[in-house]
Structure formats: structure tokens, C-alpha cells
Design an enzyme around this catalytic site. Structure first.
Site, mmCIF file in Angstrom:
data_model
loop_
_atom_site.group_PDB
_atom_site.id
_atom_site.type_symbol
_atom_site.label_atom_id
_atom_site.label_comp_id
_atom_site.label_asym_id
_atom_site.label_seq_id
_atom_site.Cartn_x
_atom_site.Cartn_y
_atom_site.Cartn_z
ATOM 1 N N CYS B 338 0.806 -1.187 0.007
ATOM 2 C CA CYS B 338 0.053 -0.001 -0.006
ATOM 3 C C CYS B 338 0.920 1.246 -0.073
ATOM 4 O O CYS B 338 1.646 1.190 -0.767
ATOM 5 C CB CYS B 338 -1.102 -0.113 1.177
ATOM 6 S SG CYS B 338 -0.163 -0.367 2.863
ATOM 7 N N GLY B 341 2.961 -0.045 3.753
ATOM 8 C CA GLY B 341 2.816 -1.514 3.699
ATOM 9 C C GLY B 341 2.828 -2.031 5.357
ATOM 10 O O GLY B 341 3.136 -3.370 5.494
ATOM 11 N N TRP B 342 2.267 -1.262 6.138
ATOM 12 C CA TRP B 342 1.933 -2.002 7.471
ATOM 13 C C TRP B 342 0.399 -1.840 7.709
ATOM 14 O O TRP B 342 -0.011 -2.218 8.981
ATOM 15 C CB TRP B 342 2.699 -1.131 8.493
ATOM 16 C CG TRP B 342 2.785 0.401 8.406
ATOM 17 C CD1 TRP B 342 1.803 0.950 8.276
ATOM 18 C CD2 TRP B 342 3.875 1.168 8.562
ATOM 19 N NE1 TRP B 342 2.146 2.342 8.467
ATOM 20 C CE2 TRP B 342 3.504 2.533 8.791
ATOM 21 C CE3 TRP B 342 5.288 0.936 9.024
ATOM 22 C CZ2 TRP B 342 4.380 3.595 8.628
ATOM 23 C CZ3 TRP B 342 6.183 2.120 8.941
ATOM 24 C CH2 TRP B 342 5.649 3.098 8.856
ATOM 25 N N ARG B 344 -2.841 -1.422 5.279
ATOM 26 C CA ARG B 344 -3.709 -2.279 4.245
ATOM 27 C C ARG B 344 -3.153 -3.483 4.061
ATOM 28 O O ARG B 344 -3.612 -4.702 3.632
ATOM 29 C CB ARG B 344 -4.093 -1.586 2.918
ATOM 30 C CG ARG B 344 -5.166 -0.634 3.191
ATOM 31 C CD ARG B 344 -5.298 0.421 2.202
ATOM 32 N NE ARG B 344 -4.071 1.550 2.359
ATOM 33 C CZ ARG B 344 -4.363 2.916 1.915
ATOM 34 N NH1 ARG B 344 -5.303 3.253 1.225
ATOM 35 N NH2 ARG B 344 -3.312 3.861 2.108
ATOM 36 N N ARG B 384 -1.946 3.357 16.056
ATOM 37 C CA ARG B 384 -3.320 2.997 15.445
ATOM 38 C C ARG B 384 -4.311 2.661 16.606
ATOM 39 O O ARG B 384 -5.405 3.023 16.499
ATOM 40 C CB ARG B 384 -3.232 1.710 14.660
ATOM 41 C CG ARG B 384 -2.377 1.642 13.398
ATOM 42 C CD ARG B 384 -2.942 2.834 12.434
ATOM 43 N NE ARG B 384 -2.088 2.923 11.214
ATOM 44 C CZ ARG B 384 -1.290 4.064 11.145
ATOM 45 N NH1 ARG B 384 -1.235 4.964 11.741
ATOM 46 N NH2 ARG B 384 -0.429 4.092 9.893
#
Lengths: 556, 647
Positions: B338, B341-342, B344, B384
Site C-alpha cells: 500500500c 506496507g503496514w 492495508r 493505531r
């Protein structure tokens, strides 16, 4: 005109059958007076598909070169395609189907011709009667009686011959009350609560009209129901505004001043065409898996089907609150008292009464509250979701009931003795059946047509031990408590078993159902004979959807 | 402790979210780690413990007649509503909690003070429970084409990647270094999943720094090597999980996507999964819908639609399905990326793995998968999940979406998963609660620097020990359709609202009887009976034993079913918002409930059964003792997860 005269081409060879999630098959197609039969004779084990013509809701024909394609859309929501070589044959078949699937005369319908060798036409028809219900319900004996004033169906053409009434109200008063109610549907007893003796009554709307007519006898009747002292609730299944408007056309509602011991609550319920259109929209939404999620949700919302489920369950819950919690009797009615009224009163009984949660009890409930109580099945179920015919009296209220029962089962997976399979079977039988149970619109009509003498009873057949076990809930454990369903939108779900029945979705669920059975069976084998008297039987093959169609097939 | 202005407030009322008439008066305590509410006079000590690290937000509402409302909104979607009599107390609690729930340093997180009374060896054992090396060797690695390259041992090439990385044997160090320089944050293509049967792989990376025209020979060689490590195929897919527009916009910033002309034999594909910001807003809307107070069917469905949440879930599922089909059916390797790269990428790789490999549908398999694709590959849990106070824009429910995809699959394939939804929900809570060290920090390197393994405990062993609660009784691993690739339908009607997650604490919304629990008990009993029977066979010469055995059989069987039928019950709110006739009689009704169901409560062992089951919960509800929302948020620091009400 003989039925066979509609058949110009009876047999076509080399027909290709396409159905969802199965490879296409070639075989012979055969049209008879009541069936469409497809048989694949190539294999040694020939496979047959038998469809009652009455099950066909709509057909679409399309020419492809010299051959034709017929798309058959069934009332049980199955969609099939037949590729027929030869345009003429195709058109003949199509016109036969069109004519024979919409027979008007009851006695021409298949139940009058269905004669399986294992059933006999002699003997009693049906499971229950008003008299039997009265006999079983000791609580009633003191203050209630069975009245046969409607034995010739002259007081109320849509009521059964016997009804349960308060002892202190004589038949003359009832006749007057009947004149004051639409269609003569005066308040009759529907259910007596085993815990406290409170009752659920149902009727049609009173004919108060614009100048607020009253009827002393009707008032006395309702007074007798609550026995003077207490309070009763009238659950009017229309909004207050609709009830007011009904007065302009001669209908109306029970006014506070004349029915002083009754408290009226209005709950708006959609009816007739609106509900039918909901079904059409929902089925349409389910038929296209390529929609985006947004579009699907908006179509689901737009169909309003789940809103109807929501209203039905909440009003039933309200009735149960009145009866069980607050200890008051209830009168339920809308306008005619043949649709939503029955929906609400029967759901309330399912929630309240453990006896109506067994297979027998549930079928008896349907028989008393729907068939004998005069739900006009023939009118309501003439067409289902696919028909292009102009709608007349169609309305899937019975399907709505089954959906609501399914929702209750989802929330109380141990409380019902029957499984989803029974609900699916009923959803199918109500539209097209070998049995006479759902024929006609009332007991009077059934009597006139000789239904009881000339057809078999579905409910009796479902209760034959070998048949019944297909419909049992392996986890059933009776409870005496009321099972109040949650009516939050988050708790109500699409009935995938019905509406997605013919998609791949249903197949994995079938696997899960089989696994549930095998866990329970294994348990019983281990636990030994002590528990085998439970609802579980040692052998049960769950039906696959198609076997269901073929169920009880008679060889033609 | 210095943040606690007010350690104890008396006469606080705890209000049920769904019905204001179910309130409980008690005392509120603030400790360094928990907010504790102890109801007055409740004999079964049904206390409420809320971890500060699970608190998402604290809100003061306008004063009402009865006092000053304080809302505690938790990351597990629980909303706790207190009414505090004095304004000053309310303010003090608010200020204290606001600070306590927003830790500034990792050291403040609960996992560093959590001490479950085990020795050092046991703690180390908890970390050794999962072994990624063993997982790769389960896949069949290393083999003659793939090996672990030590280049990132010191996290020098890519500080967000794990130390051990699988790359094709044919790739040289300069190629790796060159490729990593051409990728965002150095996240060069590396292996995520290897399919033993056909040698196809799922590889992952970040976006290339291609801008409008830049190329990198090493990166091209890297992809070529990955493609060639799958001898059976002539091309590979490169899947960019972003919407095309987003990827194009990145080109202006010198990033972008692979140009098919520059790479040999790749098929490039966009799969439009939206970015973290869109997902955060979408979930926010979904939570608002879930919290609506008795919405109509229309409001709920429209709200669900407008949240777009299920649309996003579907797009992730479709991406996973595309990749798993490429690997299993076409035998073609796939590189997924994406932007960084961590997010999606992790979602899509792990969904594809669940679809591909039945192992990930087992309890241990799912743990390993999360450990591999999420924890080790540097999903930024701290950002997140908002573990520390920081950039609100970094918060996003990326892992929630993965768990939900698994749940949606479980709904479609009820017999294909060893675990049940409680397992997913427990994982969800532990990800957010900071109770264990697994999901702290943003990368393996950060965790190593913080010495997490020395200072905190691992959740996986703990979950494994509770595995009986997490089993799916319908699991049939030997069934052919449950082996190999799962082919879920992505028809829109297959995506459902996850009530158990979002309305978990609204008990009245859930089924009153649990099919799952009943089946589980039946299964357990069958097993016990089998064991009994075996024992009986051994000693059947002794008549005395025979007698005992029969007695045992009989009693036990009767017991099982009855445990699930003690559904005490209450009516729902059937009146809606409309003015109704019943309001005056509420007092009477509550008492009616008491006598009706009082006996039932005693018979069902509410204390022992899982709070999730709904059955036991419910009996405590109607007993009049207001049962508190006290699930996994209930934590007693001394006895691990066993809250006082469970002991």
C-alpha cells in the site's frame, strides 16, 4: 374446460435445465395438469424435479434462434431456466404453465387430486377445534362458554362455527355486537393465559362511523370480558389518525366514553399492498449479488420488510406485557381483523405460552389463529414476489409471521421444539401445496368446497413421526417463561434461510445444522437410553433444499 | 499516583446505557491503573473495574437533577455513565481520569505494572509460546529457494521490519539494500506466506519511490527473483491495495507504484481500499449508529449504510480473496503493498492467509498469524490504537477490520473455524488494553529497545490457557470444504453488522440463549461420558462401581441441558419513544420481576459462567441486582483476568 385441454405439448425431449449452483442438466420435460416434471434419464439413477404448477409465480420466455428459453420464477423464490428446442414447443409449454398455474376454482386444484397411498381420506381432519381448545383450558370453564351461534356462518362468514365467549353474554347480544363490527367479526377469545387467566381477544373494527354510533351489546360484551373491576387494553393496529379516518368510511374505534374500562393504544402497522410491495422489493434486492454493500443496504432499508418484522414483534411484545406483566386482558384489532390482528395475537401467544412452542402446539396455533380464524389465504397468497400480474388482495402477512417466529428462534435457540426447516416448509406450502390446509379464505368456503372431505391435512401429515423428526430442533429444552424477543434493529436480521435459500450462502448453513444434529446425537448415544425420550431421534437426515421440493412426491 | 486528585467518591450512580431506570448507587475509586465502582449492598460483589488504558475518552455532560454525569468511553465500545452528586468531585474525577487515560510514556502503561504472580521462568515461557521460526518451518521454509537473510538483524536496513526476513536465495545483499532504498521507509519486498503445495508466495513491501519516472534496477531484480522463486509460474501479480487516485497522487511526492513496463512479467493491479483516515471516520459513524438510543429499523440501516463500514470490509475481503485465488488456483506469487506496507498490506495478507491455509483457522494459527503479519512486520499498534497520547490522526481501526473480516468469514463458514467469536473479541480487547506487552510500541525494534519481554507478559499463552472458552463446537476440520481455500461469497448480503463487538455491553440486544454455549457443554459432556465409559469398561467386574456409574450418568445428563434453560427474562422496550400508559407502574414491575425470577438466579451459576454467554448475565439482570458491564475490562491486578465477580 378440462384441465388437460390447456396442454398442447405434454412432452419435450432434450430440454436443458439450469438452476442456481448446480451444473446444467439435459432431460425430458413433461407438463401435466398440476405439475411440471423434469427428468434426467441419462444416468442410471434418474434425477427428477417435480414442481407444482401452482408454485410458479411468473414465467418469462425468450427466443434464441429456433429454440426458446423459459425462466420460471417460483413462489418459494427459486428461479429456474429451461432451454427448450423448438419455438412452438416452447410457446406451448409456456402457455400451459400460464394457464394451469393460475387456476381459479378451488376444486380443480391439486389437493383435490393428491391421493398418496399412505394417507386415507377417512377420519378427522385437522388437529384442533374451538371445542378442544376450550376443553383443554380449564381456566376458561368458569366464566366462558363455547357458542355455536355461527354454526351456519350467518353471523360472521369468516369465523369458524364455534367461538369462545363470556358466559354472561347470550347469543342475541353477540349477534348485535357482530352487526356492529366489520365483517361481523365480533370480539372472540383467542387465548387465555395459563398463569393469570387474562385473555387475548380479537375482532375487527367497530362500525362507529362519522356520527359516533354505539352498540350497547358490544360494550357489554367487552365489559364481561374484563369482569367488571379491572382494566383492559385495546391494541388498535392503526395509528390514531388512521383510526379517525376510518370513521369516514363507516369504521372507527372504541371511544373512551363508552368503553370506560378499556384503555386504547394505537400502533401503526402497514398492511395489504404495502407489505406485498416490501416482499417484492426485498426479493429483488436479494436477487442481485453484484450490488455494492451501500446499494444493498439501501434496498434492504427501502423494502421496509424488516420494519414490518420490527412492528409486528414489538406490538406482540406489548400485548404480552399487558397480559403477563401487568395482568390485564387485551383486545387486538385493526380494520378487518383478518391479517395484522392474527399476526399480533399469534405472536403474542408464541411469546407467552410454552404450549405453542412445540411442533404440535405451533401447528394448532396456526390452525386456530389463521385457518379457522379466517385469514383469507387464497386471496393473500395468490401471488408471491415475482408475479407481474396486477396485485389484488395479495399480502404476505403469513410469511411475515414465519419471519417473526424465525427471529424469536434466533434469539431463543433452545426454546422452540421446531426448527427453521418447519418454517421454511410452511413458507412453501402456503403458496403451493399438495394438501388442502391453506385452500380457501374461510371455514365456510372450505365447507362449501368439501375441502375436509376431499383433501389431506398438511398439519396431520407433518406430525407423522417420520416426517416430524425432520422439523425438530435438536437443542430444544422447554421453558415455562415468556420469551420476550429483543426488537432493537441490531437484534433483527434478514431471514437468510428463506430469502437467500437458493444461494451458496444456504449451503454452508446446512452443514452447520447437520453438525448440530450430530453433536447432539453423539451425546445421546453416550448418555444412553435415559435421555432418548427427549426430542432427539437417533436418525434424522436433514433435508437439502431440493429434496424439500421433491418431498412426498407421488408418481404420476 | 500524582495524577489522582480524588481517590474515592461516594454515592455515585452507575446508569445503564439502555435504560436509565437501571441504576446502581455505589462508591467510585480511582487507582493508578483502574477506575473501580463498587455497588452498595450488592452481595455478589459485582464490581466494575475499568483499566485506564482502555479508556478512549472521558466526557462531562450537563448537570441533571440528580447530579453531574460523567461518561467513560472505552476502546472496546463500552460506554460507562456515572452520575456524581458534587460538581467538584465530578470535575476532579474528570481531570484525573483524563490524565490517567492519556499516558505520555510507555512506562505508564498497565503492562509494566501488571504482575500476575508468576516467576521469571513462566514469564519467559509465555513469550516462547509462539515461535515464528517454527511457523516458517511449518510453511516449509527455509528451502532451496528461500532463506532467512541476516541483513536486518540490527534493524539497519529497515527499522520497522523484523530481524529475520525471508528473501529468495538468489538475491544478493546489494540487491536488498538497493531495493530497500527504493521503497518507502526501506520496506523492501519480503516473504509473508509460502504455499508448500505450489511454491507460490505472498510477499509484502511498501510503495516504490518511483515518482513519475524513477527506476531502480535492484528493485526490479528483487521482483524478478521473487517471481523466479516460484518455478511454476511465468509472471507475478503486484497488488497495490490503494485506490488508483491515491497512488497517482503519491507520485507527485516521489512515491507511487510499479510501472509494468519496467518490471519483467508483472501484472499490476489496484484494489481500492481506503486509507486510515477514511476508515477511522467510518468506524466513528458506525459506533454512533450502534449507540443510537432505540433507533427505528430505517434509521439503523441508513446509518449503517452511511457509515460505509461494511463496504470497506467487503473491499478488504475482496482483496484477500483475489490474492488467495491467485496463489491457490493460479499458482502465481503476489507482491502486496500500500503506502507504507503496514496497514492495508497487513490486512490483505492476513485475510488471504486465513482463506488459504486452514491452520490460520485454528486458535494457535490465528495467534501466529497476528504475531507474524501484524506484530513482527511493524503494524504501528501504539499509533493505531492510541496507546499513548499523541497524534489523533494516526489512530485507525485497521486491526479491527482484520478481526471483522475473520468474523464475517466465520458467519459464512460456521464449521471452518476452530475458534469462536469470543476469541476474536478477546484479542480485540487485549490489543487495546495494554494489559500485556504484545501490542505495545510500533515495531519489533522499539519493543526490543524497551525490553518488553523482560518487563511485561505475553497474552498468547494466557489466551491459550483459556482455550475452552474460545472453541467453536461446530468446527469440522476434516470436512473437505473446510480444507484448503475458502471461497467466501462477496455478495453484499453476506456482510453483516457485528453486533457482538459493537453492542457487546448492551445485553438486551443479544440472544437470550446461547446455541454455542449449549453445544459446547453438550460436547464436553459427551467427552466426559466417553471417558467415564472407558473407565467403566476397565472396572466393570466390580459390581459396586457399576452401580456408581449409573448414578453418575443419570445426574450429569440432567444437569447439562438445564443449565441453559434458566433464562430469566424481561420484556423489552416495546413502547419506543411514544408516550405510554405504563410509566407509572415501573416500580411494581421491577418487583414483579424479582419474585418471578428470583429463584432462577440462584440455580444458574452466574459466577462461573462466562459473561459472554448471555444466559448467566441475564439471570443476574432480572434478579434486581443490577448486573454491571463487567467483562474483560474487569481486571483485578492480583489475579490476572479474574475479576472479583468471577473468582
Amino acid at each position: 374446460m378440462e384441465l388437460s385441454e390447456h396442454i398442447k405439448t405434454a412432452n419435450v425431449e432434450d430440454v436443458t435445465l439450469r438452476r442456481p449452483f448446480h451444473p446444467a442438466l439435459r432431460g425430458t420435460l413433461c407438463v401435466t395438469s398440476h405439475h411440471l416434471l423434469f427428468s434426467d434419464r441419462k444416468d442410471e439413477a434418474s434425477w427428477q424435479l417435480l414442481i407444482l404448477l401452482k408454485n410458479i409465480d411468473a414465467i418469462e420466455k425468450r427466443a434464441v434462434g429456433s429454440s426458446g428459453t423459459i425462466t420460471i420464477k417460483c413462489k418459494d423464490l427459486l428461479v429456474l431456466q429451461l432451454e427448450i428446442p423448438g419455438m412452438e414447443e416452447c410457446l406451448n409449454i409456456a402457455s400451459s404453465i400460464e394457464a394451469l398455474s393460475s387456476l381459479e376454482s378451488v376444486t380443480e386444484m391439486y389437493p383435490f387430486f393428491y391421493r398418496p397411498s399412505h394417507l386415507t381420506l377417512n377420519g378427522p381432519w385437522g388437529l384442533s377445534s374451538t371445542e378442544q381448545y376450550y376443553k383443554q383450558t380449564e381456566r376458561l370453564w368458569d366464566r366462558w362458554r363455547v357458542s355455536t351461534l355461527n354454526s351456519d356462518y350467518s353471523v360472521c362468514p369468516s369465523y369458524p362455527s364455534a367461538v369462545i365467549m363470556p358466559r354472561e353474554v347470550d347469543d342475541d347480544k353477540l349477534i348485535r355486537s357482530a352487526r356492529f363490527r366489520q365483517g361481523g367479526r365480533f370480539p372472540v377469545l383467542s387465548y387465555c393465559h395459563h398463569r393469570n387467566g387474562m385473555v387475548i381477544m380479537r375482532s375487527s373494527q367497530p362500525l362507529t362511523g362519522a356520527n359516533k354510533k354505539r352498540c350497547k351489546e358490544d360494550e357489554l360484551l367487552l365489559q364481561a370480558v374484563i369482569d367488571g373491576s379491572e382494566l383492559g387494553y385495546i391494541i388498535d393496529l392503526r395509528s390514531a389518525q388512521q383510526a379517525q379516518q376510518a370513521r369516514m368510511t363507516g369504521g372507527g374505534f372504541e371511544s373512551k366514553s363508552f368503553y370506560s374500562h378499556w384503555k386504547r393504544i394505537h400502533r401503526h402497522h402497514e398492511r395489504g399492498k404495502v407489505v406485498q410491495e416490501s416482499l417484492i422489493k426485498l426479493v429483488e434486492a436479494c436477487s442481485d449479488p453484484s450490488h455494492s454493500v451501500d446499494r444493498w443496504l439501501s434496498k434492504l432499508e427501502n423494502s421496509k420488510w424488516l420494519s414490518h418484522v420490527h412492528s409486528a414483534l414489538s406490538t406482540a411484545g406489548l400485548v404480552v406485557e399487558c397480559v403477563e406483566r401487568d395482568g390485564h386482558s387485551v383486545l387486538v384489532h385493526g380494520s378487518e381483523g383478518t391479517d395484522n390482528t392474527l399476526l399480533v395475537s399469534s405472536l403474542a401467544q408464541l411469546i407467552l405460552d410454552p404450549a405453542s412452542r412445540t411442533v404440535t402446539g405451533f401447528l394448532c396455533l396456526l390452525e386456530r389463529e389463521w385457518i379457522q380464524a379466517g385469514h383469507p389465504f387464497q386471496q393473500r397468497c395468490a401471488h408471491s414476489a415475482y408475479s407481474h400480474a396486477r396485485l389484488k388482495q395479495e399480502c404476505p402477512i403469513f410469511l411475515l409471521l414465519l419471519d417473526c417466529v424465525w427471529q424469536v428462534w434466533r434469539q431463543f435457540p433452545l426454546a422452540l421444539e421446531f426448527s427453521e426447516a418447519l418454517l421454511l416448509r410452511l413458507a412453501q406450502e402456503v403458496y403451493a401445496s399438495n394438501y388442502g390446509t391453506f385452500l380457501c379464505n374461510s371455514e365456510q368456503e372450505r365447507c362449501a368446497a368439501g375441502v375436509k372431505e376431499n383433501t389431506h391435512c398438511l398439519f396431520q401429515s407433518l406430525l407423522r413421526p417420520d416426517i416430524e423428526e425432520q422439523y425438530l430442533n435438536p437443542l430444544y429444552e422447554p421453558t415455562d417463561l415468556a420469551i420476550w424477543p429483543s426488537v432493537h434493529p441490531q437484534s433483527l436480521q434478514l431471514w437468510t434461510g428463506l430469502f437467500l435459500r437458493w444461494t451458496e450462502y444456504a449451503q454452508n448453513m446446512e452443514e452447520a445444522r447437520e453438525e448440530v444434529w450430530s453433536i447432539v446425537k453423539e451425546h445421546h448415544e453416550q448418555a444412553g437410553p435415559d435421555r432418548t425420550n427427549n426430542t432427539l431421534s437417533t436418525h434424522c437426515d436433514t433435508l437439502t433444499p431440493f429434496e424439500n421440493l421433491m418431498d412426498e412426491l407421488t408418481i404420476l | 499516583m500524582e495524577h489522582i486528585r480524588m481517590p474515592k467518591v461516594e454515592h455515585v450512580r452507575l446508569v445503564d446505557r439502555s435504560s436509565s431506570r437501571r441504576t446502581q448507587v455505589g462508591t467510585l475509586y480511582l487507582t493508578a491503573t483502574h477506575t473501580i465502582f463498587v455497588g452498595k449492598g450488592s452481595e455478589d460483589r459485582n464490581d466494575l473495574w475499568v483499566l485506564h488504558s482502555l479508556v478512549c475518552n472521558v466526557v462531562k455532560h450537563k448537570a441533571s437533577q440528580s447530579g453531574y454525569p460523567l461518561l467513560i468511553i472505552c476502546k472496546n465500545f463500552q460506554v460507562i455513565r456515572f452520575i456524581i452528586p458534587q460538581e467538584s468531585d465530578c470535575h476532579d474525577v474528570y481531570i484525573s481520569l483524563s490524565r490517567l487515560s492519556r499516558p505520555e510514556k510507555y512506562e505508564e502503561l498497565y503492562c509494566f505494572s501488571f504482575n500476575p504472580n508468576v516467576d521469571k521462568a513462566e514469564r519467559e515461557h509465555s513469550w516462547d509460546f509462539l515461535d515464528l521460526k517454527a511457523e516458517y518451518s511449518r510453511m516449509g521454509l527455509p528451502n532451496k529457494l528461500w532463506h532467512v537473510n541476516p541483513i536486518n538483524r540490527e534493524y539497519r536496513v529497515c527499522d520497522t521490519y523484523p530481524a529475520d526476513l525471508f528473501v529468495p536465495k538468489s538475491v544478493t545483499l546489494p540487491v536488498i539494500v538497493g531495493s530497500s532504498k527504493f521503497r518507502s521507509r526501506g520496506r523492501f519486498p519480503t516473504l509473508s506466506y509460502y504455499c508448500k503445495e505450489n511454491h507460490a508466495t505472498i510477499c509484502r513491501s511498501s510503495q516504490p519511490l518511483s515518482g513519475f519516472s524513477a527506476r531502480c534496477l535492484e528493485d526490479e531484480q528483487m521482483l524478478q527473483a521473487i517471481m523466479k522463486s516460484n518455478p511454476g509460474s511465468r509472471f507475478m501479480y503486484v497488488v497495490d491495495t490503494r485506490p488508483k487516485l491515491n497512488a497517482m497522487a503519491n507520485r507527485a511526492a516521489g512515491k507511487g507504484y510499479e510501472n509494468e513496463d519496467n518490471y519483467c512479467n508483472i501484472k499490476f493491479q489496484f484494489i481500492g481500499i481506503e486509507n486510515i483516515h477514511v476508515m477511522r471516520n467510518s468506524q466513528q459513524k458506525l459506533i454512533e449508529v450502534s449507540a443510537l438510543h432505540s433507533p427505528s429499523m430505517g434509521e439503523f440501516l441508513t446509518g449503517l449504510e452511511n457509515s460505509d463500514w461494511l463496504r470497506h470490509i467487503k473491499s478488504i475481503m475482496e482483496a484477500g480473496l483475489f490474492i488467495s485465488k491467485a496463489v491457490a488456483e493460479e499458482g502465481v506469487s503476489v507482491l502486496v503493498h500500500c503506502s507504507d506496507g503496514w496497514d492495508r498490506t497487513a490486512q490483505v495478507c492476513s485475510v488471504a492467509s486465513v482463506l488459504l491455509d486452514p491452520y490460520y483457522r485454528t486458535l494457535k494459527g490465528l495467534m501466529v498469524l497476528i504475531e507474524k503479519d501484524w506484530v513482527s512486520f511493524g503494524h504501528m499498534f501504539s499509533h493505531r490504537c492510541g496507546h499513548l497520547i499523541g497524534e489523533a490522526k494516526e489512530v485507525s481501526p485497521v486491526i479491527d477490520q482484520f478481526l471483522e473480516c475473520v468474523w464475517q468469514l466465520m458467519e459464512q463458514f460456521p464449521c471452518a473455524f476452530e475458534y469462536n467469536e469470543k476469541f476474536l473479541i478477546s484479542i480485540h480487547i487485549h490489543i487495546y488494553s495494554c494489559h500485556y506487552g504484545n501490542f505495545i510500541c510500533n515495531s519489533q525494534k522499539e519493543r526490543k529497545d524497551l525490553c518488553i519481554k523482560e518487563k511485561a507478559h505475553s497474552v498468547w499463552l494466557h489466551l491459550w490457557e483459556k482455550k475452552l472458552d474460545f472453541m467453536n463446537p461446530l468446527f469440522k476440520p476434516d470436512q473437505s470444504q473446510n480444507q484448503g481455500l475458502l471461497r467466501p461469497s462477496t455478495a453484499p448480503y453476506c456482510f453483516k453488522y457485528w453486533r457482538r463487538l459493537y453492542n457487546r455491553f448492551d445485553r438486551e440486544l443479544h440472544p437470550r440463549q446461547s446455541e454455542l454455549d449449549c453445544l459446547m457443554t453438550v460436547k464436553e459432556e459427551t467427552q466426559k461420558l466417553e471417558e467415564e465409559l472407558a473407565l467403566y469398561e476397565q472396572v466393570k467386574c466390580q459390581i459396586f462401581n457399576f452401580h456408581l456409574h449409573k448414578v453418575f450418568l443419570f445426574n450429569f445428563s440432567d444437569h447439562v441441558f438445564s443449565a441453559y434453560t434458566s433464562l430469566a427474562n424481561t420484556p423489552q422496550d416495546y413502547i419506543g419513544g411514544a408516550p405510554n400508559v405504563f410509566t407509572l407502574q415501573q416500580g411494581e414491575r421491577e418487583s414483579a420481576e424479582l419474585c418471578l425470577f428470583g429463584d432462577q438466579t440462584k440455580s444458574s451459576d452466574a459466577d462461573n459462567s462466562d459473561q459472554e454467554s448471555g444466559v448467566a448475565d441475564f439471570s443476574s439482570h432480572s434478579s434486581g441486582e443490577e448486573s454491571l458491564p463487567s467483562e474483560d475490562s474487569v481486571k483485578d491486578p492480583d489475579s490476572d483476568e479474574t475479576g472479583p465477580n468471577r473468582a
